[in-house]
Motif scaffolding. Structure first.
Motif, PDB file in Angstrom:
ATOM      1  N   PRO A  38       0.843  -1.190  -0.208  1.00  0.00           N
ATOM      2  CA  PRO A  38       0.004   0.108   0.049  1.00  0.00           C
ATOM      3  C   PRO A  38       0.782   1.303   0.137  1.00  0.00           C
ATOM      4  O   PRO A  38       1.876   1.509   0.711  1.00  0.00           O
ATOM      5  N   ALA A  39       0.447   2.118  -0.815  1.00  0.00           N
ATOM      6  CA  ALA A  39       1.270   3.701  -0.807  1.00  0.00           C
ATOM      7  C   ALA A  39       1.484   4.043   0.379  1.00  0.00           C
ATOM      8  O   ALA A  39       2.539   4.817   0.702  1.00  0.00           O
ATOM      9  N   ASP A  40       0.482   3.948   1.023  1.00  0.00           N
ATOM     10  CA  ASP A  40       0.450   4.907   2.338  1.00  0.00           C
ATOM     11  C   ASP A  40       1.334   4.361   3.364  1.00  0.00           C
ATOM     12  O   ASP A  40       1.535   4.684   4.677  1.00  0.00           O
ATOM     13  N   LEU A  67       8.762   6.096  -1.268  1.00  0.00           N
ATOM     14  CA  LEU A  67       7.582   6.326  -2.447  1.00  0.00           C
ATOM     15  C   LEU A  67       8.491   6.537  -3.752  1.00  0.00           C
ATOM     16  O   LEU A  67       8.149   6.292  -4.813  1.00  0.00           O
ATOM     17  N   HIS A  68       9.393   7.482  -3.543  1.00  0.00           N
ATOM     18  CA  HIS A  68      10.257   8.046  -4.627  1.00  0.00           C
ATOM     19  C   HIS A  68      10.853   6.844  -5.522  1.00  0.00           C
ATOM     20  O   HIS A  68      10.827   6.825  -6.623  1.00  0.00           O
ATOM     21  N   ARG A  69      11.317   5.970  -4.550  1.00  0.00           N
ATOM     22  CA  ARG A  69      12.302   4.891  -4.812  1.00  0.00           C
ATOM     23  C   ARG A  69      11.408   3.797  -5.782  1.00  0.00           C
ATOM     24  O   ARG A  69      11.427   3.160  -6.480  1.00  0.00           O
ATOM     25  N   GLU A  87      11.274   2.020  -9.364  1.00  0.00           N
ATOM     26  CA  GLU A  87      10.861   0.697  -9.865  1.00  0.00           C
ATOM     27  C   GLU A  87       9.969   0.619 -10.937  1.00  0.00           C
ATOM     28  O   GLU A  87       9.819  -0.352 -11.750  1.00  0.00           O
ATOM     29  N   VAL A  88       8.921   1.568 -10.766  1.00  0.00           N
ATOM     30  CA  VAL A  88       7.807   1.614 -11.758  1.00  0.00           C
ATOM     31  C   VAL A  88       8.382   1.878 -13.061  1.00  0.00           C
ATOM     32  O   VAL A  88       8.067   1.123 -14.007  1.00  0.00           O
ATOM     33  N   VAL A  89       9.247   2.847 -13.211  1.00  0.00           N
ATOM     34  CA  VAL A  89      10.095   3.343 -14.469  1.00  0.00           C
ATOM     35  C   VAL A  89      10.811   2.164 -14.997  1.00  0.00           C
ATOM     36  O   VAL A  89      10.432   1.927 -16.060  1.00  0.00           O
ATOM     37  N   VAL A  90      11.532   1.359 -14.173  1.00  0.00           N
ATOM     38  CA  VAL A  90      12.463   0.295 -14.761  1.00  0.00           C
ATOM     39  C   VAL A  90      11.496  -1.102 -15.023  1.00  0.00           C
ATOM     40  O   VAL A  90      12.067  -1.800 -15.578  1.00  0.00           O
ATOM     41  N   GLY A  91      10.334  -1.022 -14.902  1.00  0.00           N
ATOM     42  CA  GLY A  91       9.380  -2.123 -15.242  1.00  0.00           C
ATOM     43  C   GLY A  91       9.371  -3.252 -14.245  1.00  0.00           C
ATOM     44  O   GLY A  91       8.640  -4.238 -14.325  1.00  0.00           O
ATOM     45  N   ARG A 134      16.078  -2.059  -2.419  1.00  0.00           N
ATOM     46  CA  ARG A 134      16.253  -0.873  -3.098  1.00  0.00           C
ATOM     47  C   ARG A 134      15.143   0.160  -2.657  1.00  0.00           C
ATOM     48  O   ARG A 134      15.549   1.444  -2.445  1.00  0.00           O
ATOM     49  N   ILE A 135      13.960   0.048  -2.458  1.00  0.00           N
ATOM     50  CA  ILE A 135      12.959   0.772  -1.859  1.00  0.00           C
ATOM     51  C   ILE A 135      13.447   1.270  -0.493  1.00  0.00           C
ATOM     52  O   ILE A 135      13.216   2.170  -0.112  1.00  0.00           O
ATOM     53  N   LEU A 136      14.002   0.216   0.237  1.00  0.00           N
ATOM     54  CA  LEU A 136      14.496   0.566   1.765  1.00  0.00           C
ATOM     55  C   LEU A 136      15.514   1.185   2.066  1.00  0.00           C
ATOM     56  O   LEU A 136      16.072   1.824   3.139  1.00  0.00           O
ATOM     57  N   GLU A 137      16.587   1.297   0.756  1.00  0.00           N
ATOM     58  CA  GLU A 137      17.631   1.685   0.820  1.00  0.00           C
ATOM     59  C   GLU A 137      18.017   3.363   1.553  1.00  0.00           C
ATOM     60  O   GLU A 137      17.023   3.916   0.969  1.00  0.00           O
TER      61      GLU A 137
END
Length: 382
Positions: free
Chosen positions: A335-337, A344-346, A350-354, A379-382
């Protein structure tokens, strides 16, 4: 330990059966053969200790309603239908069960029969999980599995005839010497069995196992990441073509009702009590694990002591990290929240790279992203 009375979350019981007829070469679970135990423990002593621990659990967590039960091992089916019926009756003496509670037991195909499954249904079990691993005889032999290639499918069909709507078959892919054709044959066998759930796991070579020693000596090749990714894609394509849908990276179900609710409880960070030698539990942000050896575990219960081997109180940061690591593997996604601004930025990167896609208010792994799930969340958590 905290009382859970009045808690909104679902509550589950995990009951660990530590006994196995033989030790599989790839297994590092807390299991014991009769030869390893000698006279230090027995199924009867274990059953008495489980009774004592469940009494402790009920006093600890209060009058909570059990929504799921999972009997794992080890080889629970070695207890026989009557033994598993007695185990469930013990749990029901101590806890109040929800209407429609999911009650699962793992079983080895070789220690089941039509009469075994009929007894489980009579006792109140609603779901069976069978360890198939492969339909290729040479793969089963390398894994030290004792069942014949066709027995798992026959057992699944027997379970369905006995009235089980929900039957799972476990597969392992990527075993040294397994070919694409071997995996295709295994998938064909799974689909022939008519089950409504499949779990498929890449072989993990655990330190300290017989398989790890054989690979270290050069007797067998190590697993190959590219091969494992290819085999995962084969599994996913075959199951999706047959009407299954993934709901966790390694789990597929035909319907919503076929999903394993007990495992979802783990993945969603809910509460469960793990009873039995080496069993793990989670209660209101505290992780607890039991003494591993059946004799030490039973002795602690007999003395009136808690059988805990240790515990860990999770910090808010621990719980955040664990939540993201588990939820990213589910089809419902993160969930985005739950994401902080930098995370959220990272995630958007990940959406951009697929690797992720936006699905309403959540970020969900793409087909390509499922092959890289651990890296995506790191990568999201880094």
């Amino acid at each position: 330990m905290p009382s859970l009375e009045g808690a909104d979350q679902s509550f589950g019981l995990y009951l660990h059966v530590p006994f196995c007829a033989t030790r599989c070469g790839y297994c590092d679970f807390n299991t014991y053969t009769a030869g390893e135990l000698g006279g230090s423990s027995s199924p009867r002593a274990w059953a008495e200790a489980i009774d004592g621990e469940l009494a402790l659990a009920r006093r600890t967590v209060g009058d909570v309603e059990v929504s799921t039960v999972f009997v794992g091992g080890g080889t629970p089916s070695l207890l026989g239908g009557d033994g598993l019926a007695d185990l469930l009756a013990t749990a029901q003496r101590h806890f109040r069960f929800a209407d429609g509670a999911e009650i699962t037991t793992e079983s080895n195909p070789e220690s089941t029969s039509p009469e075994f499954f009929a007894r489980l249904r009579e006792a109140g079990y609603t779901r069976v999980s069978l360890g198939m691993q492969s339909a290729a005889e040479h793969v089963l032999r390398l894994l030290d599995r004792t069942h014949t290639p066709g027995r798992a499918v026959a057992a699944a069909k027997e379970a369905r005839v006995a009235g089980f709507e929900h039957v799972n078959l476990d597969l392992i892919y990527g075993t040294p010497g397994e070919s694409d054709d071997d995996l295709r044959a295994s998938l064909d066998a799974v689909l022939d069995a008519g089950v409504d759930h499949v779990s498929a796991y890449a072989l993990i070579v655990e330190d300290g196992t017989a398989l790890a020693r054989r690979i270290r000596r050069g007797e067998l090749p190590d697993t190959d990441g590219d091969v494992l990714a290819h085999r995962y894609e084969m599994v996913d394509a075959a199951l999706q073509d047959a009407g299954f849908h993934w709901y966790e990276v390694s789990n597929w179900a035909r319907t919503e009702a076929g999903r394993c609710r007990h495992n979802e409880l783990y993945w969603q960070g809910a509460n469960w009590w793990g009873a039995g030698p080496g069993a793990h539990g989670h209660l209101a942000g505290t992780r607890v694990w039991n003494l591993k050896h059946p004799a030490r575990y039973a002795d602690a219960i007999a003395r009136g002591d808690q059988p805990f081997g240790g515990h860990e109180v999770l910090t808010a940061e621990d719980r955040h990290i664990e939540d993201l690591m588990l939820r990213v593997r589910m089809r419902s996604g993160i969930p985005a929240d739950l994401l902080r601004a930098d995370e959220l930025h990272r995630a958007e990167q990940e959406v951009v790279v697929g690797n992720l896609r936006r699905a309403g208010p959540a970020y969900v792994l793409t087909d390509a992203g499922r092959l890289l799930a651990d890296g995506v969340v790191r990568r999201i958590l880094e």
